[in-house]
Design an enzyme around this catalytic site. Sequence first.
Site, PDB file in Angstrom:
ATOM      1  N   ARG A  54       2.158   1.644   9.125  1.00 47.51           N
ATOM      2  CA  ARG A  54       3.169   0.981   8.277  1.00 47.51           C
ATOM      3  C   ARG A  54       4.450   0.736   9.073  1.00 47.51           C
ATOM      4  NH1 ARG A  54       6.853   2.937   3.614  1.00 47.51           N
ATOM      5  NH2 ARG A  54       6.945   1.189   2.167  1.00 47.51           N
ATOM      6  N   ILE A  63       9.553  -4.178   1.353  1.00 45.93           N
ATOM      7  CA  ILE A  63       8.148  -3.812   1.519  1.00 45.93           C
ATOM      8  C   ILE A  63       7.904  -2.813   0.389  1.00 45.93           C
ATOM      9  CG2 ILE A  63       8.767  -2.033   3.258  1.00 45.93           C
ATOM     10  CD1 ILE A  63       5.995  -2.413   4.517  1.00 45.93           C
ATOM     11  N   SER A  64       6.845  -2.996  -0.395  1.00 46.33           N
ATOM     12  CA  SER A  64       6.630  -2.151  -1.584  1.00 46.33           C
ATOM     13  C   SER A  64       6.389  -0.699  -1.186  1.00 46.33           C
ATOM     14  CB  SER A  64       5.422  -2.650  -2.374  1.00 46.33           C
ATOM     15  OG  SER A  64       5.646  -3.951  -2.846  1.00 46.33           O
ATOM     16  N   GLN A  65       6.655   0.174  -2.148  1.00 38.65           N
ATOM     17  CA  GLN A  65       6.376   1.607  -1.984  1.00 38.65           C
ATOM     18  C   GLN A  65       4.869   1.793  -1.748  1.00 38.65           C
ATOM     19  OE1 GLN A  65       7.597   3.642  -5.542  1.00 38.65           O
ATOM     20  NE2 GLN A  65       6.640   5.562  -4.943  1.00 38.65           N
TER      21      GLN A  65
END
Length: 218
Positions: free
Chosen positions: A40, A66-68
């Site tokens: 990530r 950026i999403s969790q």
Amino acid sequence: MLKLEDTYLHKGKRKALVALLREKGIKSESVLNAINQLPRHFFFDSALISHAYEDKAFPIGEGQTISQPYTVAFQTELLNIKPGDKVLEIGTGSGYQGTILHLLGAEVFTIEYQKKLYEGTKRFLGRLGIEMHLFYGDGSEGLAAHAPYDKILVTAGAPIVPNSLLKQLKIGGVLVIPVGDRKRQMMLRLTKKSEKQVIREEFDGFAFVPLLGKDGWR
Ligand code: SAM
């Protein structure tokens, strides 16, 4: 030139993140495996890289995030991706979620509203050698030119379920979309049983950046 290194430290932090996602209720081994595989931190701005394995959303520029990881895992699990699925993602952002779908064997079509993000992510995924179809534009009405899709994933909070997205699904197809107000949304999974019948399931609340555009927040 950006250096892409995946060290033992990164791998260890990723393992811990996967354990946390499992604790939080993510069950799909294929989803957990994809998250464990994908660095990530590659998708992060260098200033924020030390935070890449926290279970949080982070800025990626242009006011977007950026999403969790939990959200990525939850939405991906709901989609139940099968190798070969043709998937439309609305909201390319950093390209992280799209790459998870790609690792699960999907053919990914993804559309982004912010030109700078689209351009940066297209370049970056090219460097990583990840093959997906990237588009720039308003995805609130889907991407009719390449429809129909097996699955559609919306990664921004919508005010309504756009009709065009249901139209662009195959029979048996699944749409996962967060719907609510600008601050808080319910996660919906809509399964298209026939042209007339759609099964609707509702899941926990989430907080996404708004879906902009014609069928989004104007
Ligand atoms: N999936 C992304 C990732 O993995 O980094 C995170 C997405 S971020 C939470 C939501 C994204 O949706 C933002 O990049 C935003 O610009 C994009 N977006 C908002 N409205 C859109 C629209 N109408 N069409 C396409 N993208 C849109």
